[in-house]
Enzyme design. Structure first.
Site, PDB file in Angstrom:
ATOM      1  N   ILE A  61      20.851  -3.145 -50.827  1.00 30.39           N
ATOM      2  CA  ILE A  61      20.281  -2.518 -52.075  1.00 30.39           C
ATOM      3  C   ILE A  61      21.170  -1.690 -52.583  1.00 30.39           C
ATOM      4  CG2 ILE A  61      18.106  -1.741 -53.003  1.00 30.39           C
ATOM      5  CD1 ILE A  61      16.338  -2.947 -51.186  1.00 30.39           C
ATOM      6  N   HIS A  62      21.778  -1.907 -53.575  1.00 33.03           N
ATOM      7  CA  HIS A  62      22.719  -1.022 -54.158  1.00 33.03           C
ATOM      8  C   HIS A  62      22.524  -0.213 -55.395  1.00 33.03           C
ATOM      9  CE1 HIS A  62      27.218  -0.216 -54.268  1.00 33.03           C
ATOM     10  NE2 HIS A  62      27.003  -0.751 -55.674  1.00 33.03           N
ATOM     11  N   PRO A  63      23.004   0.987 -55.577  1.00 32.87           N
ATOM     12  CA  PRO A  63      23.621   1.984 -54.342  1.00 32.87           C
ATOM     13  C   PRO A  63      22.619   2.754 -53.779  1.00 32.87           C
ATOM     14  CG  PRO A  63      24.267   2.640 -56.688  1.00 32.87           C
ATOM     15  CD  PRO A  63      23.116   1.839 -56.881  1.00 32.87           C
TER      16      PRO A  63
END
Length: 423
Positions: free
Chosen positions: A397-399
């Protein structure tokens, strides 16, 4: 070789190596979101006993300069990484001219031709425009917002995508007058109960919504930084029209794949004519066997940065041989710490695997922000028999800080350098 060329937006904005996420997506978005959260924290702090009387105001120029400096450092890091891996970086626009052959045109218009055995298309998407009078002349998109040299002032956000709502949210967080114009519903394709909760929360925090309206014309009343724009809009349910005056109009109505001007028709690569997206098989191969594609341009695949990263890694392993590495630890730099100037390489992540039990994760350590929240989720996964392979197969799961566990590559016993250079 990597060909990377950013066609400037209608407002003239372009950027460096690293794609949408790094330059005009997740990274600057989260940093602006963080700036807004700090403003909210200032308000909250009075309740916690912090006493201050002076008027607090947000300086847009200071923020954007700091964010752009950070992005420039990331651009440089990617150039360095390419050099270290002996990848030739060419700042030119590539298009196929015949099988196994491309033409690369640089910003001066000079053309060079290259041939290769295999090609990977990873051109991504760019923001869509409305196709009405004044849109490309006077409106901006997310391509322009994050490096906008002046505060946007009173802003109309057109669209109800997550990009529209995220931008509206942090702009309102800076104290700006923000209106969102919604054609039909918020966050189409998302859980509608959640979407409406997001909308009502935003309304409580000062964002205004104009529902069931679409713009039909944008006129410039005054030039300036920002200037003044008049927007004429019509109802989607009747004949009613409304007018409004804003300093900035931000379009966030969707994105289109950059696949129509790269010569795919010359070599017979099929695209979905309506969406511009490329159908691929389960190993990212197009209908032309030597051409592969990854990222947002794929048909029926999620448009997410970490998905593209994972796809690219797996594709490289499939094409050029996978290596089975034992993977344990890394240092990392939380995004929220970069612009604030807090030290790099002080946060640390480590997992301990049982080699004799399919590399099952039996120990988990994180030193950094939100460590409790991150650990809670992984604790449940460990109870369910989490292995190193499952971690590798998990999309980050970015950032976030937690995504570091999905990209661990260096074993402690190898003694290799674990300091961080990019996002």
């Amino acid at each position: 070789m990597v060909l990377d060329f950013v066609v400037p937006s209608p407002q003239g904005t372009s950027w460096g190596l690293g794609g949408t996420c790094v330059n005009v997506g997740c990274i600057p978005k989260k940093l602006m979101h963080q700036a807004a959260l700090l403003g909210q924290a200032l308000c909250d702090s009075r309740k916690f006993g912090w006493e201050y009387n002076q008027q607090v105001r947000h300086n847009w120029e200071t923020m954007t300069k700091a964010i752009q400096n950070h992005i420039s450092s990331l651009n440089w890091g990617y150039r360095l990484s390419l050099r270290e891996k002996a990848v030739a970086y060419v700042n030119s626009y590539g298009e196929f001219v015949e099988h196994h052959k491309i033409k690369a045109t640089n910003k001066k218009g000079q053309e060079t031709y290259y041939t290769a055995a295999q090609f990977v298309i990873a051109t991504g998407e760019r923001p869509r425009y409305l196709g009405i009078q004044g849109d490309k002349e006077y409106c901006i998109t997310s391509d322009d917002l994050f490096s906008l040299p002046y505060c946007p002032g009173k802003t109309l956000v057109v669209g109800a995508s997550y990009v529209a709502l995220e931008c509206a949210g942090f702009l309102a967080g800076f104290g700006l007058d923000v209106t969102v114009m919604v054609r039909s519903i918020l966050l189409r394709g998302f859980d509608q109960e959640m979407a409406e909760k997001v909308g009502s929360y935003m309304e409580q925090h000062g964002v205004k919504f104009l529902r069931k309206f679409i713009p039909v014309m944008v006129q410039q009343l005054e030039k300036g930084s920002p200037g003044k724009l008049k927007v004429l809009a019509k109802s989607t349910e009747g004949t009613e029209t409304i007018e409004g005056v804003y300093n900035t109009v931000l379009l966030a109505i969707g994105r289109d794949s950059c696949t129509r001007k790269i010569g795919l028709e010359k070599i017979g690569v099929k695209i979905n004519e309506k969406s511009g997206k490329i159908p691929v098989n389960d190993v990212e191969q197009t209908n032309v066997p030597y051409v592969y594609a990854v990222g947002d341009i794929l048909e029926d695949k999620p448009e997410l940065t970490p998905v593209a990263i994972q796809s690219g890694k797996l594709l490289a392993q499939r094409l050029f041989g996978a290596s089975l590495e034992k993977i344990y630890h890394t240092l990392f730099w939380p995004l929220e710490w970069t612009v604030a100037g807090r030290e790099n390489n002080t946060c640390y992540a480590k997992i301990i695997c049982n080699k004799f039990d399919h590399d099952r994760v039996i120990g988990f350590h994180i030193l950094g922000p939100n460590a409790g929240e991150v650990t809670q989720g992984f604790a449940a996964a460990m109870k369910c028999g989490l292995t190193k392979q499952l971690l590798d197969d998990t999309i980050g799961i970015h950032p976030t800080c937690g995504e570091v566990f999905t990209t661990l590559e260096i074993t402690k016993s190898s003694g290799l350098d674990i300091t961080q250079k990019g996002c």
